[in-house]
Design an enzyme around this catalytic site. Sequence first.
Site, mmCIF file in Angstrom:
data_model
loop_
_atom_site.group_PDB
_atom_site.id
_atom_site.type_symbol
_atom_site.label_atom_id
_atom_site.label_comp_id
_atom_site.label_asym_id
_atom_site.label_seq_id
_atom_site.Cartn_x
_atom_site.Cartn_y
_atom_site.Cartn_z
ATOM 1 N N LYS A 7 -5.596 -96.525 -28.058
ATOM 2 C CA LYS A 7 -6.318 -97.369 -27.113
ATOM 3 C C LYS A 7 -7.837 -97.278 -27.368
ATOM 4 C CE LYS A 7 -2.049 -97.655 -25.853
ATOM 5 N NZ LYS A 7 -1.457 -96.919 -24.764
ATOM 6 N N ARG B 165 0.250 -81.193 -43.633
ATOM 7 C CA ARG B 165 0.791 -81.091 -42.273
ATOM 8 C C ARG B 165 0.050 -79.993 -41.512
ATOM 9 N NH1 ARG B 165 4.770 -77.954 -41.666
ATOM 10 N NH2 ARG B 165 6.001 -78.721 -43.405
ATOM 11 N N TYR C 203 2.249 -92.935 -17.057
ATOM 12 C CA TYR C 203 2.645 -93.872 -18.103
ATOM 13 C C TYR C 203 4.167 -93.864 -18.267
ATOM 14 C CZ TYR C 203 2.813 -95.848 -22.819
ATOM 15 O OH TYR C 203 3.097 -96.615 -23.918
ATOM 16 N N ASP D 171 -3.623 -87.105 -18.756
ATOM 17 C CA ASP D 171 -3.738 -88.221 -19.678
ATOM 18 C C ASP D 171 -5.019 -88.964 -19.295
ATOM 19 O OD1 ASP D 171 -3.526 -90.741 -20.863
ATOM 20 O OD2 ASP D 171 -1.332 -90.761 -20.731
HETATM 21 C C1 LIG Z 1 -0.303 -96.073 -24.643
HETATM 22 C C2 LIG Z 1 -0.340 -94.939 -23.714
HETATM 23 C C3 LIG Z 1 0.338 -93.743 -23.992
HETATM 24 C C4 LIG Z 1 1.203 -93.565 -25.208
HETATM 25 O O1 LIG Z 1 0.464 -93.597 -26.383
HETATM 26 P P1 LIG Z 1 1.087 -94.099 -27.775
HETATM 27 O O2 LIG Z 1 -0.061 -93.953 -28.693
HETATM 28 O O3 LIG Z 1 1.537 -95.509 -27.561
HETATM 29 O O4 LIG Z 1 2.219 -93.201 -28.082
HETATM 30 C C5 LIG Z 1 0.229 -92.710 -23.068
HETATM 31 N N1 LIG Z 1 -0.497 -92.842 -21.947
HETATM 32 C C6 LIG Z 1 -1.160 -93.978 -21.649
HETATM 33 C C7 LIG Z 1 -1.941 -94.043 -20.384
HETATM 34 C C8 LIG Z 1 -1.108 -95.058 -22.510
HETATM 35 O O5 LIG Z 1 -1.752 -96.181 -22.204
#
Ligand SMILES: *Cc1c(COP(=O)(O)O)cnc(C)c1O
Length: 407
Positions: A215, A61, A118, A190
């Site tokens: 992603k 961890r 998001y 983000d």
């Molecule tokens: C998918 C996504 C998230 C969240 O990510 P997870 O891996 O699903 O927790 C946050 N911001 C954006 C823009 C996303 O497309």
Amino acid sequence: MTKKAQGDSDREPLAPGFRTRAIHVGGEVDPATGAVVPPIHFASTFRQPGAGQWGQYDYSRSGNPTRTALQSTLASLESEGTQHCAGALAFSTGMAAIHAVTMLLRSGDHVVAGTDIYGGAYRLLHQICDASGIRVTLVDMTDLDAVEAAIQPETKLIWGETVGNPRLTVPDLPAIANIAKRHGVMTGVDNTFGTPALMRPLSWGIDIVMHSATKYLGGHSDCLGGTLAVADRDLLDRLYFIQNATGAVLDPMSCFLVSRGLKTLDLRVREQSATAMQLATWLESHERVRTVIYPGLVSHPQSELAHRLFDQGTPNDHKRFGAMITFELDGSLETVRDACQNTRLFHLAVSLGAVESLIEQPATMSHASYAPEDRAKHGITDSLIRLSVGLENIDDLKNDLQQAFGA
Ligand SMILES: *Cc1c(COP(=O)(O)O)cnc(C)c1O
């Protein structure tokens, strides 16, 4: 600085290019075997040299070699010019990474966030952070005056996205970073849609860059993950402390998969973006399509800004603008839903950023949890369709959309 002190020349050594770093930083040859791909370390604990003496790793961890490898690669990819990334952290999901950022906040603190962040971030801020007494104001991030006006004495964080969702807005984040600095407020973005291949917000003065590694970084729809990258060492230490104390680390197998994904990130994103640009242009001239929103089109509301912020340093005619397209098809909610359901190559699915193309209807899928009036306010009409463009042949993608529109 040190180099100068040692009397070396003023010139910084030329850093290897992005693709070279993606392959060679963090993925060092295993000294025990010479394996060119480092082994995956599944060990949860590590034998120590003595009681009270600690080796490099003690417990997974707190630290794991496979996670370290991924974090080193990512930190290198988030660096740009003289703006070095102090380090990156890999979390179990993108949401865990955003949650760690919000754990920097205290009761009474205030957050300014974008209206089109998001959905998961919106829910975290409004339904989890509110219980800790953290307040949120949502503003249109493309309106710099509105961003500045929303800042209160208690504001500790401005949270935005390099590319908004689903209308692909492009805020002036370098300007927002300046506003935030004037007010002594931390900034986090983000960059999931932008990717480190096309946007490196630390170089704009942003403090924290977050990705859903689920992603583009992973890129193959086969693992979850989230990352944070920061320019400041102290901030990195505070976030590491939070991660270790709360435990949302990325597992070794997923670290390996994301590391593997990073090796082809630039290649994938550039190719997917090139296809997206062509598809967006084709859609714009299609008789069934009302509007197309794509940052690379001159019709995009922040087209000039997009040309400035995407793919900096690349000449205009080779610039890439990401692989997400949003467009409005002519017709009712049902007609549009049918079109989404009738594609054969585009999978009907939320998520994005992988090699296979995806299609979704925000009104009934990614943004279904919004109240209808909120959807209207955010321009999420019933006829909106969002595409995540993959790596298939463009003609096959065009033909697929054509037959789905007609069906
Ligand atoms: C998918 C996504 C998230 C969240 O990510 P997870 O891996 O699903 O927790 C946050 N911001 C954006 C823009 C996303 O497309």
